[in-house]
Design a protein around this motif. Structure first.
Motif, PDB file in Angstrom:
ATOM      1  N   SER A   1      -9.516  -0.685  13.448  1.00  0.00           N
ATOM      2  CA  SER A   1      -8.816   0.386  14.150  1.00  0.00           C
ATOM      3  C   SER A   1      -8.693   1.591  13.225  1.00  0.00           C
ATOM      4  N   ILE A   2      -8.530   2.757  13.818  1.00  0.00           N
ATOM      5  CA  ILE A   2      -8.342   3.990  13.062  1.00  0.00           C
ATOM      6  C   ILE A   2      -7.093   4.685  13.576  1.00  0.00           C
ATOM      7  N   HIS A   3      -6.169   4.929  12.664  1.00  0.00           N
ATOM      8  CA  HIS A   3      -4.952   5.668  13.020  1.00  0.00           C
ATOM      9  C   HIS A   3      -4.626   6.608  11.857  1.00  0.00           C
ATOM     10  N   LEU A   4      -5.141   7.820  11.927  1.00  0.00           N
ATOM     11  CA  LEU A   4      -4.965   8.807  10.863  1.00  0.00           C
ATOM     12  C   LEU A   4      -4.445  10.099  11.489  1.00  0.00           C
ATOM     13  N   PRO A   5      -3.199  10.126  11.905  1.00  0.00           N
ATOM     14  CA  PRO A   5      -2.677  11.268  12.659  1.00  0.00           C
ATOM     15  C   PRO A   5      -2.569  12.557  11.861  1.00  0.00           C
ATOM     16  N   ALA A   6      -2.577  12.466  10.504  1.00  0.00           N
ATOM     17  CA  ALA A   6      -2.428  13.666   9.673  1.00  0.00           C
ATOM     18  C   ALA A   6      -3.730  14.083   8.990  1.00  0.00           C
ATOM     19  N   LEU A   7      -4.827  13.346   9.212  1.00  0.00           N
ATOM     20  CA  LEU A   7      -6.077  13.620   8.495  1.00  0.00           C
ATOM     21  C   LEU A   7      -6.657  14.977   8.876  1.00  0.00           C
ATOM     22  N   LYS A   8      -6.907  15.820   7.848  1.00  0.00           N
ATOM     23  CA  LYS A   8      -7.488  17.145   8.063  1.00  0.00           C
ATOM     24  C   LYS A   8      -8.889  17.263   7.473  1.00  0.00           C
TER      25      LYS A   8
ATOM     26  N   TRP B   1       0.855  -1.194   0.000  1.00  0.00           N
ATOM     27  CA  TRP B   1       0.000   0.000   0.000  1.00  0.00           C
ATOM     28  C   TRP B   1       0.889   1.242   0.000  1.00  0.00           C
ATOM     29  N   PRO B   2       0.656   2.197  -0.927  1.00  0.00           N
ATOM     30  CA  PRO B   2       1.616   3.286  -1.145  1.00  0.00           C
ATOM     31  C   PRO B   2       1.544   4.454  -0.166  1.00  0.00           C
ATOM     32  N   GLN B   3       0.648   4.450   0.797  1.00  0.00           N
ATOM     33  CA  GLN B   3       0.566   5.522   1.796  1.00  0.00           C
ATOM     34  C   GLN B   3       0.435   6.917   1.156  1.00  0.00           C
ATOM     35  N   PRO B   4      -0.672   7.185   0.453  1.00  0.00           N
ATOM     36  CA  PRO B   4      -0.833   8.477  -0.218  1.00  0.00           C
ATOM     37  C   PRO B   4      -1.217   9.595   0.748  1.00  0.00           C
ATOM     38  N   ARG B   5      -1.112  10.830   0.262  1.00  0.00           N
ATOM     39  CA  ARG B   5      -1.537  11.998   1.040  1.00  0.00           C
ATOM     40  C   ARG B   5      -3.037  12.226   0.894  1.00  0.00           C
ATOM     41  N   VAL B   6      -3.603  11.881  -0.285  1.00  0.00           N
ATOM     42  CA  VAL B   6      -5.026  12.064  -0.577  1.00  0.00           C
ATOM     43  C   VAL B   6      -5.592  10.746  -1.095  1.00  0.00           C
TER      44      VAL B   6
ATOM     45  N   LEU C   1     -14.435  -2.208   2.965  1.00  0.00           N
ATOM     46  CA  LEU C   1     -13.255  -1.465   2.560  1.00  0.00           C
ATOM     47  C   LEU C   1     -12.065  -1.978   3.348  1.00  0.00           C
ATOM     48  N   PRO C   2     -10.890  -2.004   2.740  1.00  0.00           N
ATOM     49  CA  PRO C   2      -9.710  -2.501   3.464  1.00  0.00           C
ATOM     50  C   PRO C   2      -9.372  -1.611   4.647  1.00  0.00           C
ATOM     51  N   ASP C   3      -8.972  -2.230   5.728  1.00  0.00           N
ATOM     52  CA  ASP C   3      -8.676  -1.484   6.948  1.00  0.00           C
ATOM     53  C   ASP C   3      -7.483  -0.555   6.795  1.00  0.00           C
ATOM     54  N   PHE C   4      -6.601  -0.835   5.790  1.00  0.00           N
ATOM     55  CA  PHE C   4      -5.412   0.011   5.671  1.00  0.00           C
ATOM     56  C   PHE C   4      -5.767   1.439   5.255  1.00  0.00           C
ATOM     57  N   ILE C   5      -6.976   1.650   4.702  1.00  0.00           N
ATOM     58  CA  ILE C   5      -7.406   3.013   4.368  1.00  0.00           C
ATOM     59  C   ILE C   5      -7.475   3.859   5.639  1.00  0.00           C
ATOM     60  N   PHE C   6      -7.834   3.221   6.751  1.00  0.00           N
ATOM     61  CA  PHE C   6      -8.007   3.946   8.010  1.00  0.00           C
ATOM     62  C   PHE C   6      -6.754   3.907   8.893  1.00  0.00           C
ATOM     63  N   SER C   7      -5.625   3.552   8.285  1.00  0.00           N
ATOM     64  CA  SER C   7      -4.386   3.524   9.069  1.00  0.00           C
ATOM     65  C   SER C   7      -3.217   4.095   8.268  1.00  0.00           C
ATOM     66  N   CYS C   8      -3.502   5.087   7.439  1.00  0.00           N
ATOM     67  CA  CYS C   8      -2.452   5.740   6.652  1.00  0.00           C
ATOM     68  C   CYS C   8      -1.886   6.907   7.459  1.00  0.00           C
ATOM     69  N   THR C   9      -0.628   6.838   7.760  1.00  0.00           N
ATOM     70  CA  THR C   9      -0.036   7.875   8.608  1.00  0.00           C
ATOM     71  C   THR C   9       0.157   9.194   7.862  1.00  0.00           C
TER      72      THR C   9
ATOM     73  N   SER D   1     -12.329  11.405  17.451  1.00  0.00           N
ATOM     74  CA  SER D   1     -11.480  11.215  18.625  1.00  0.00           C
ATOM     75  C   SER D   1     -10.075  10.739  18.283  1.00  0.00           C
ATOM     76  N   LYS D   2      -9.922  10.070  17.121  1.00  0.00           N
ATOM     77  CA  LYS D   2      -8.630   9.478  16.786  1.00  0.00           C
ATOM     78  C   LYS D   2      -7.919  10.164  15.630  1.00  0.00           C
ATOM     79  N   CYS D   3      -8.429  11.327  15.227  1.00  0.00           N
ATOM     80  CA  CYS D   3      -7.767  12.128  14.202  1.00  0.00           C
ATOM     81  C   CYS D   3      -7.453  13.484  14.833  1.00  0.00           C
ATOM     82  N   PRO D   4      -6.277  13.662  15.404  1.00  0.00           N
ATOM     83  CA  PRO D   4      -5.992  14.820  16.257  1.00  0.00           C
ATOM     84  C   PRO D   4      -5.922  16.171  15.543  1.00  0.00           C
ATOM     85  N   VAL D   5      -5.875  16.175  14.183  1.00  0.00           N
ATOM     86  CA  VAL D   5      -5.813  17.456  13.470  1.00  0.00           C
ATOM     87  C   VAL D   5      -6.980  17.624  12.495  1.00  0.00           C
TER      88      VAL D   5
END
Length: 411
Positions: A161-168, A111-116, A131-139, A186-190
């Motif tokens: 799980s959800i780990h999207l620390p850069a999601l705006k 998975w290429p870890q895109p910005r968008v 949907l694949p779970d990796f969509i919700f874990s792109c840093t 709650s899990k998207c700090p920005v």
């Protein structure tokens, strides 16, 4: 062609990104120098329409096209240079028959870890869509847009799980929403912008400490939803479907609010205005013969709209002589500068509201004169005679001593 070939090879992938990924790969065949340029594409666009026509009804043709589409996407992802990907777009359409295509990537594909990420899936089937779970874990992801169109039954996504620390920015369309919303909050700090369109809301709360813009467009709602977002600056709620209502809490930063509702279908509480006392710009688009009654009850709890500068009331299904609601706003908005009234003919089946003797007696309490208003704009049906406009202006003068500019437009 010679001029194009003379361009630096480094900028070619950026130019090719304006094409679909299939077209970009095909273009690279034109020159040996370009042969590997597609492996550096910063934007990948995979669309089922590049492989099979949606109008085709033959199942075998569809299966063949789906297989080519999937193999091409996997081949591109497997062989691209492992650089950061700016944007990943995926469009697919799932027919009624059992489709073999899957959005899950095999182990051999990284998975290429895109910005968008932009995912758009149309479907005719009613079964659940995973949907694949990796969509919700792109840093790296900053923008996530999921659109499920032509759905018979709206899917529910519950990632492990959800780990999207850069999601705006997040846009969700045609999805049944329950725990996913609060997990994103709650899990998207920005997280700053959330758009929910044509969704089914089964949520009791939207709570975020970072959200600045919230749009809820044409969604149905099964229960009262509390919105608690202390940094929220822009709120847009529009729906003509059945809704249980909203309650605003802790929205002290709110400056722009636009509320458009059909109160014939909305059986919930309209406890909104009493929470909008800080807004600078307010737009109300309201259908239904009872909206004024609900608003007057709500507005009575507002001591003042202390920052309100522009007010727009649309879908105004009232008599041209009845300005009680406008008078309430004028009385409670000391800084109001611009008033816009967009008048519509009553909808078929909606009773015309008549002024009762009790309302006429109560009007005496509302009669006061505001010294000045900069702009009054009125948009009215073209078939209404201008004499109606003149009467409306006359009645407005009951509440406004001097108006700087009159603007009359026809719709």
């Amino acid at each position: 062609m010679d001029w194009f070939c003379s361009l630096p090879i480094e900028i070619l992938p950026n130019i090719l990104s304006f094409l679909s990924t299939k077209e970009a790969v095909q273009t690279c065949i034109l020159s040996k120098i370009w042969r590997h340029a597609w492996t550096f594409l910063p934007v990948l666009k995979f669309d089922i329409k590049d492989w099979v026509d949606e109008s085709v009804e033959d199942k075998e043709i569809w299966r063949e096209g789906e297989c080519k589409f999937q193999n091409f996407m996997y081949g591109v992802l497997k062989n691209r240079v492992p650089e950061k990907l700016d944007e990943f777009r995926y469009k697919n359409y799932i027919m009624e028959y059992e489709s073999k295509i899957s959005f899950e990537f095999p182990d051999r594909v990284k998975w290429p870890q895109p910005r968008v990420i932009l995912v758009s899936i149309g479907r005719d089937r009613e079964d659940q869509l995973a949907l694949p779970d990796f969509i919700f874990s792109c840093t790296r992801i900053e923008v996530l847009k999921l659109r499920i169109s032509k759905a018979v039954g709206l899917p529910i996504f519950r990632p492990q799980s959800i780990h999207l620390p850069a999601l705006k920015i997040v846009h969700l369309m045609h999805i049944t929403l329950d725990s996913l919303i609060q997990n994103l909050c709650s899990k998207c700090p920005v997280l700053e912008i959330m758009v929910l369109a044509h969704c089914e809301l089964d949520i009791s709360e939207i709570s975020s400490k970072t959200l600045k813009e919230l749009t809820i467009y044409d969604c149905s709602q099964s229960r009262l939803t509390q919105i608690s977002c202390p940094c929220l600056e822009y709120l847009y709620i529009k729906s003509f479907r059945r809704m249980a209502g909203f309650e605003l809490k802790d929205t002290t930063s709110l400056e722009y609010a636009k509320i458009c509702l059909d109160l014939v279908k909305n059986h919930g509480a309209l406890n909104l205005l009493s929470s909008l006392s800080n807004v600078s710009h307010l737009s109300l688009g309201l259908w239904g013969p009872q909206f004024k009654v609900k608003l007057e009850k709500d507005i009575s709890e507002c001591s003042t709209f202390r920052n309100l500068q522009t007010l727009r009331i649309s879908y105004w299904n009232l008599s041209y002589d009845d300005l009680d609601l406008v008078a309430c706003f004028l009385k409670h908005s000391p800084l109001l500068e611009k008033l816009t009234l967009r008048l519509h003919e009553p909808k078929e089946g909606y009773p015309k509201e008549e002024l009762s003797q009790e309302k006429l007696r109560n009007r005496r309490d509302l009669v006061f004169q505001r010294e000045y208003l900069k702009v009054v704009k009125i948009v009215k049906p073209e078939q209404r005679p201008d004499i109606v406009f003149a009467r409306l202006i006359h009645n407005l003068r009951t509440h406004i001593k001097k108006i700087g500019i009159y603007v009359l437009r026809y719709q």
